[in-house]
Design a protein around this motif. Sequence first.
Motif, PDB file in Angstrom:
ATOM      1  N   ALA A 138       0.824  -1.218   0.000  1.00  0.00           N
ATOM      2  CA  ALA A 138       0.000   0.000   0.000  1.00  0.00           C
ATOM      3  C   ALA A 138       0.851   1.258   0.000  1.00  0.00           C
ATOM      4  O   ALA A 138       0.571   2.208  -0.740  1.00  0.00           O
ATOM      5  CB  ALA A 138      -0.939  -0.016   1.203  1.00  0.00           C
ATOM      6  N   VAL A 139       1.899   1.303   0.799  1.00  0.00           N
ATOM      7  CA  VAL A 139       2.736   2.508   0.880  1.00  0.00           C
ATOM      8  C   VAL A 139       3.497   2.734  -0.431  1.00  0.00           C
ATOM      9  O   VAL A 139       3.444   3.826  -1.002  1.00  0.00           O
ATOM     10  CB  VAL A 139       3.681   2.444   2.103  1.00  0.00           C
ATOM     11  CG1 VAL A 139       4.665   3.608   2.085  1.00  0.00           C
ATOM     12  CG2 VAL A 139       2.871   2.430   3.396  1.00  0.00           C
ATOM     13  N   PRO A 140       4.210   1.717  -0.956  1.00  0.00           N
ATOM     14  CA  PRO A 140       4.891   1.953  -2.239  1.00  0.00           C
ATOM     15  C   PRO A 140       3.916   2.313  -3.355  1.00  0.00           C
ATOM     16  O   PRO A 140       4.208   3.186  -4.180  1.00  0.00           O
ATOM     17  CB  PRO A 140       5.599   0.621  -2.534  1.00  0.00           C
ATOM     18  CG  PRO A 140       5.698  -0.067  -1.234  1.00  0.00           C
ATOM     19  CD  PRO A 140       4.548   0.393  -0.414  1.00  0.00           C
ATOM     20  N   PHE A 141       2.760   1.670  -3.383  1.00  0.00           N
ATOM     21  CA  PHE A 141       1.800   1.962  -4.442  1.00  0.00           C
ATOM     22  C   PHE A 141       1.315   3.408  -4.371  1.00  0.00           C
ATOM     23  O   PHE A 141       1.171   4.072  -5.392  1.00  0.00           O
ATOM     24  CB  PHE A 141       0.606   1.000  -4.387  1.00  0.00           C
ATOM     25  CG  PHE A 141      -0.354   1.210  -5.524  1.00  0.00           C
ATOM     26  CD1 PHE A 141      -0.048   0.743  -6.790  1.00  0.00           C
ATOM     27  CD2 PHE A 141      -1.529   1.915  -5.330  1.00  0.00           C
ATOM     28  CE1 PHE A 141      -0.914   0.954  -7.852  1.00  0.00           C
ATOM     29  CE2 PHE A 141      -2.406   2.131  -6.393  1.00  0.00           C
ATOM     30  CZ  PHE A 141      -2.102   1.651  -7.655  1.00  0.00           C
ATOM     31  N   THR A 142       1.105   3.912  -3.171  1.00  0.00           N
ATOM     32  CA  THR A 142       0.683   5.303  -2.997  1.00  0.00           C
ATOM     33  C   THR A 142       1.745   6.249  -3.555  1.00  0.00           C
ATOM     34  O   THR A 142       1.428   7.222  -4.243  1.00  0.00           O
ATOM     35  CB  THR A 142       0.405   5.607  -1.509  1.00  0.00           C
ATOM     36  OG1 THR A 142      -0.601   4.719  -1.050  1.00  0.00           O
ATOM     37  CG2 THR A 142      -0.033   7.046  -1.311  1.00  0.00           C
ATOM     38  N   HIS A 143       3.018   5.961  -3.277  1.00  0.00           N
ATOM     39  CA  HIS A 143       4.103   6.805  -3.799  1.00  0.00           C
ATOM     40  C   HIS A 143       4.184   6.728  -5.320  1.00  0.00           C
ATOM     41  O   HIS A 143       4.331   7.747  -5.996  1.00  0.00           O
ATOM     42  CB  HIS A 143       5.437   6.411  -3.175  1.00  0.00           C
ATOM     43  CG  HIS A 143       5.570   6.773  -1.735  1.00  0.00           C
ATOM     44  ND1 HIS A 143       5.468   8.057  -1.260  1.00  0.00           N
ATOM     45  CD2 HIS A 143       5.798   6.002  -0.645  1.00  0.00           C
ATOM     46  CE1 HIS A 143       5.620   8.081   0.039  1.00  0.00           C
ATOM     47  NE2 HIS A 143       5.819   6.822   0.446  1.00  0.00           N
ATOM     48  N   VAL A 144       4.103   5.531  -5.845  1.00  0.00           N
ATOM     49  CA  VAL A 144       4.151   5.370  -7.303  1.00  0.00           C
ATOM     50  C   VAL A 144       2.983   6.109  -7.946  1.00  0.00           C
ATOM     51  O   VAL A 144       3.149   6.842  -8.924  1.00  0.00           O
ATOM     52  CB  VAL A 144       4.142   3.871  -7.691  1.00  0.00           C
ATOM     53  CG1 VAL A 144       3.917   3.693  -9.187  1.00  0.00           C
ATOM     54  CG2 VAL A 144       5.445   3.209  -7.269  1.00  0.00           C
ATOM     55  N   GLU A 145       1.816   5.944  -7.383  1.00  0.00           N
ATOM     56  CA  GLU A 145       0.619   6.577  -7.943  1.00  0.00           C
ATOM     57  C   GLU A 145       0.733   8.102  -7.963  1.00  0.00           C
ATOM     58  O   GLU A 145       0.321   8.749  -8.927  1.00  0.00           O
ATOM     59  CB  GLU A 145      -0.604   6.137  -7.130  1.00  0.00           C
ATOM     60  CG  GLU A 145      -1.931   6.541  -7.737  1.00  0.00           C
ATOM     61  CD  GLU A 145      -3.093   5.957  -6.940  1.00  0.00           C
ATOM     62  OE1 GLU A 145      -3.989   5.392  -7.593  1.00  0.00           O
ATOM     63  OE2 GLU A 145      -3.084   6.045  -5.693  1.00  0.00           O
ATOM     64  N   SER A 146       1.356   8.665  -6.938  1.00  0.00           N
ATOM     65  CA  SER A 146       1.425  10.121  -6.867  1.00  0.00           C
ATOM     66  C   SER A 146       2.651  10.712  -7.560  1.00  0.00           C
ATOM     67  O   SER A 146       2.627  11.870  -7.961  1.00  0.00           O
ATOM     68  CB  SER A 146       1.391  10.574  -5.405  1.00  0.00           C
ATOM     69  OG  SER A 146       2.558  10.141  -4.729  1.00  0.00           O
ATOM     70  N   LEU A 147       3.709   9.939  -7.733  1.00  0.00           N
ATOM     71  CA  LEU A 147       4.961  10.493  -8.244  1.00  0.00           C
ATOM     72  C   LEU A 147       5.362  10.029  -9.639  1.00  0.00           C
ATOM     73  O   LEU A 147       6.159  10.681 -10.297  1.00  0.00           O
ATOM     74  CB  LEU A 147       6.104  10.175  -7.269  1.00  0.00           C
ATOM     75  CG  LEU A 147       5.957  10.742  -5.853  1.00  0.00           C
ATOM     76  CD1 LEU A 147       7.052  10.198  -4.958  1.00  0.00           C
ATOM     77  CD2 LEU A 147       5.985  12.267  -5.900  1.00  0.00           C
ATOM     78  N   VAL A 148       4.858   8.900 -10.090  1.00  0.00           N
ATOM     79  CA  VAL A 148       5.320   8.310 -11.357  1.00  0.00           C
ATOM     80  C   VAL A 148       4.413   8.739 -12.502  1.00  0.00           C
ATOM     81  O   VAL A 148       3.202   8.614 -12.423  1.00  0.00           O
ATOM     82  CB  VAL A 148       5.387   6.774 -11.241  1.00  0.00           C
ATOM     83  CG1 VAL A 148       5.705   6.142 -12.577  1.00  0.00           C
ATOM     84  CG2 VAL A 148       6.419   6.366 -10.197  1.00  0.00           C
ATOM     85  N   ASP A 149       5.047   9.283 -13.553  1.00  0.00           N
ATOM     86  CA  ASP A 149       4.300   9.710 -14.740  1.00  0.00           C
ATOM     87  C   ASP A 149       4.136   8.589 -15.745  1.00  0.00           C
ATOM     88  O   ASP A 149       3.164   8.546 -16.490  1.00  0.00           O
ATOM     89  CB  ASP A 149       5.026  10.870 -15.438  1.00  0.00           C
ATOM     90  CG  ASP A 149       5.099  12.105 -14.574  1.00  0.00           C
ATOM     91  OD1 ASP A 149       4.155  12.344 -13.796  1.00  0.00           O
ATOM     92  OD2 ASP A 149       6.114  12.822 -14.666  1.00  0.00           O
TER      93      ASP A 149
END
Length: 177
Positions: free
Chosen positions: A12-23
């Motif tokens: 959940a934590v890595p996915f949240t970061h990827v979702e918000s930061l990865v284009d």
Amino acid sequence: MADGIAVAMPGAVPFTHVESLVDEIVTVGEDLISRAVLLMLERAKLLVEPAGAVAVAALMHPDAPRRSGSVCVVLSGGNVDPLLLSHLTTHGLQAAGRYLTVAVTVPDRPGGLAQLLETLRDTGASVVDVIHSRVAGELRFGEVQVTVSLETRGPDHQADVRAALTTAGYLDGTHGP
């Protein structure tokens, strides 16, 4: 190959970061991953496990977006046992066109193997390994199969080697000169 990132579900934590930061996400196959591991070994003198080299592999992808300025990737993990490293480097060399294995049929007579090796010598390829077998495949009486592993300089050089073998009759079934 990159089992360190082969997860069924991201956390959940890595996915949240990827979702918000990865284009954008670039996927890469095993050929590029092994080439990236090889590049890290040869050029950077770093041992990076396949999962840790995927960012470099993504940069090597021919369809990867090109950006101006500096690019930074995270390299991680050195969990590579020697046997896996051997397989990775061989796979990387093959994927880069720097390692070629060919199996040809030659006449089983004195000088048959020498003629094949002379043809290969003339191409500038370096012989790594030779396997000479009288019982391989569907050989006829008086034939041997020779499997040769070669170091080559890239895909164009591999094409030159194959062309020389074809011209000499090894790859079209006429069994050499």
